[in-house]
Design an enzyme around this catalytic site. Structure first.
Site, PDB file in Angstrom:
ATOM      1  N   ARG A 246      22.891  18.753  72.243  1.00 59.94           N
ATOM      2  CA  ARG A 246      22.957  17.321  72.498  1.00 59.94           C
ATOM      3  C   ARG A 246      23.057  16.636  71.137  1.00 59.94           C
ATOM      4  NH1 ARG A 246      18.629  19.191  75.823  1.00 59.94           N
ATOM      5  NH2 ARG A 246      19.079  18.997  78.061  1.00 59.94           N
TER       6      ARG A 246
ATOM      7  N   LYS B  10      15.096  17.551  75.330  1.00 59.78           N
ATOM      8  CA  LYS B  10      14.508  16.491  76.153  1.00 59.78           C
ATOM      9  C   LYS B  10      13.090  16.861  76.565  1.00 59.78           C
ATOM     10  CE  LYS B  10      18.578  14.358  78.265  1.00 59.78           C
ATOM     11  NZ  LYS B  10      19.266  14.078  79.552  1.00 59.78           N
TER      12      LYS B  10
ATOM     13  N   HIS C 288      29.092  14.674  73.601  1.00 57.02           N
ATOM     14  CA  HIS C 288      28.677  15.502  74.737  1.00 57.02           C
ATOM     15  C   HIS C 288      29.832  16.338  75.293  1.00 57.02           C
ATOM     16  CE1 HIS C 288      24.826  15.982  76.730  1.00 57.02           C
ATOM     17  NE2 HIS C 288      25.446  16.183  77.878  1.00 57.02           N
TER      18      HIS C 288
ATOM     19  N   ARG D 239      29.458  19.902  74.272  1.00 58.38           N
ATOM     20  CA  ARG D 239      28.461  20.610  75.097  1.00 58.38           C
ATOM     21  C   ARG D 239      29.052  20.985  76.451  1.00 58.38           C
ATOM     22  NH1 ARG D 239      22.734  21.093  75.775  1.00 58.38           N
ATOM     23  NH2 ARG D 239      21.971  20.442  77.818  1.00 58.38           N
TER      24      ARG D 239
ATOM     25  N   HIS E 180      18.487  23.022  80.374  1.00 63.25           N
ATOM     26  CA  HIS E 180      18.325  22.240  81.603  1.00 63.25           C
ATOM     27  C   HIS E 180      17.016  22.636  82.286  1.00 63.25           C
ATOM     28  CE1 HIS E 180      22.944  21.485  82.095  1.00 63.25           C
ATOM     29  NE2 HIS E 180      22.372  20.641  81.264  1.00 63.25           N
TER      30      HIS E 180
ATOM     31  N   TYR F 140      29.089  22.326  86.307  1.00 61.60           N
ATOM     32  CA  TYR F 140      30.124  23.078  85.590  1.00 61.60           C
ATOM     33  C   TYR F 140      30.795  24.110  86.501  1.00 61.60           C
ATOM     34  CZ  TYR F 140      27.748  20.891  81.686  1.00 61.60           C
ATOM     35  OH  TYR F 140      27.191  19.963  80.846  1.00 61.60           O
TER      36      TYR F 140
END
Length: 346
Positions: free
Chosen positions: A166, A191, A267, A270, A293, A302
């Site tokens: 990120r 995150k 992004h 990524r 994630h 994806y």
């Protein structure tokens, strides 16, 4: 009948306590999360000043009600031109504060519950934008890493793609986060303060070693440089700075027949790495961990992209092998007759 004692503590008191004590000390949320929440409340105070003529020092808990929150969210969209995604992020920040207030200020709990009943605004999810492997190769190849800043640019964009970082993870990456041994790895704080370890392979590892040596990063760290990457002035790179770097090389890549037609923001690198991992058969659960994630459901976007790519590939090589004597059903044909003919052929 029990009487609820009215609190004499102010909106300003609770907001300060929430940001400094609840979010940082108790919940241990990341600096980026706290900063995002603080931006929301700052915008709310700007809204109160501009639209309600109430300055920040005079905003009260009574001002924080369902109607005001609704009007604030609509103001964000109409006046500040934010996306629905951003609007929903701002609502989530308000909900978090209001949940805290329910316990700290029960006198207004009914109004707080009405605020919590405000739902996120629905929207059509954006298409995942990504680059092909060839486009990534061309984009990185146009960067002259023999030049001083070119080496920096090539290293950070290669990391952005190959480690699927990120943009905030790249900006905050430090020298101490890089570990060279039998396997070069970087430790990333993502995150929600969740850390993950990412292995770097072949050329990416060598490029990072070269950058650290050429830029004398270890010495710069000892002189007070905070991060691994910085601008010409020695300051931390920003989102805008990285976007500028990307756009510069996208223009160069297109002059070398990269044919990049999408808006390439950080992004996209990524997204591209995730799609490429799926294309070579890496399972979603491993890609989930690689990307950091919290749920594989997030990673499933994806899989949809890859399925669409496979369908397009099949269409490109499709060859019609059906006997054209077999009549297809067309509009106004008798559907029962059509189905009957098909059943007799079985």
């Amino acid at each position: 009948m029990a009487v609820i004692k009215m609190s004499n503590k102010t909106f300003q008191y609770y907001l300060s306590k929430f940001l400094q004590e609840e979010m940082i000390t108790n919940k241990n949320l990341s600096k980026n999360t706290v900063a995002s929440y603080a931006d929301t409340y700052k915008l709310f105070l700007i809204y109160m000043q501009e639209k309600k003529s109430v300055s920040a020092n005079y905003v009260t808990l009574e001002n924080l009600n369902r109607n005001t929150v609704y009007e604030f969210l609509n103001w964000l969209e109409s006046d500040r031109k934010v996306s629905i995604t951003t609007r929903n992020i701002r609502l989530a920040a308000i909900h978090s504060f209001v949940k805290y207030l329910q316990i700290e200020d029960p006198a207004h709990i009914y109004e707080y519950q009405k605020i919590l009943s405000i739902k996120k605004k629905k929207f059509c999810s954006k298409e995942v934008m990504w680059l092909t492997k060839n486009q990534i190769k061309i984009l990185l190849s146009v960067i002259d890493d023999k030049k001083f800043m070119g080496l920096r640019d090539k290293t950070l964009l290669t990391l952005l793609y190959d480690a699927a970082l990120r943009v905030d993870e790249l900006i905050c990456l430090k020298y101490n986060d890089v570990h060279f041994s039998n396997q070069t790895i970087i430790k990333v704080l993502g995150k929600g303060n969740k850390s993950r370890t990412i292995p770097l392979m072949g050329h990416t590892a060598e490029l990072l070693k070269k950058y650290i040596k050429e830029f004398d990063i270890q010495t710069k760290k000892n002189k007070g440089y905070e991060t691994l990457f910085f601008n010409r002035s020695g300051d931390n790179l920003t989102r805008a700075g990285i976007a500028y770097i990307i756009n510069k090389y996208v223009d160069l890549a297109n002059k070398n027949n990269a044919n990049i037609t999408i808006n390439v923001h950080p992004h996209v690198f990524r997204h591209s790495k995730a799609v490429h991992l799926l294309e070579v058969g890496i399972e979603l659960i491993y890609i989930r961990d690689f990307l950091g994630h919290s749920s594989v459901k997030t990673t499933e976007i994806y899989a949809k992209v890859c399925n669409e790519s496979k369908l397009q590939a099949l269409q490109n090589v499709y060859e019609n092998i059906i006997d054209k004597n077999d009549k297809d059903w067309i509009q106004n044909d008798d559907l029962m007759c059509f189905l009957t003919r098909l059943s007799k052929k079985q």
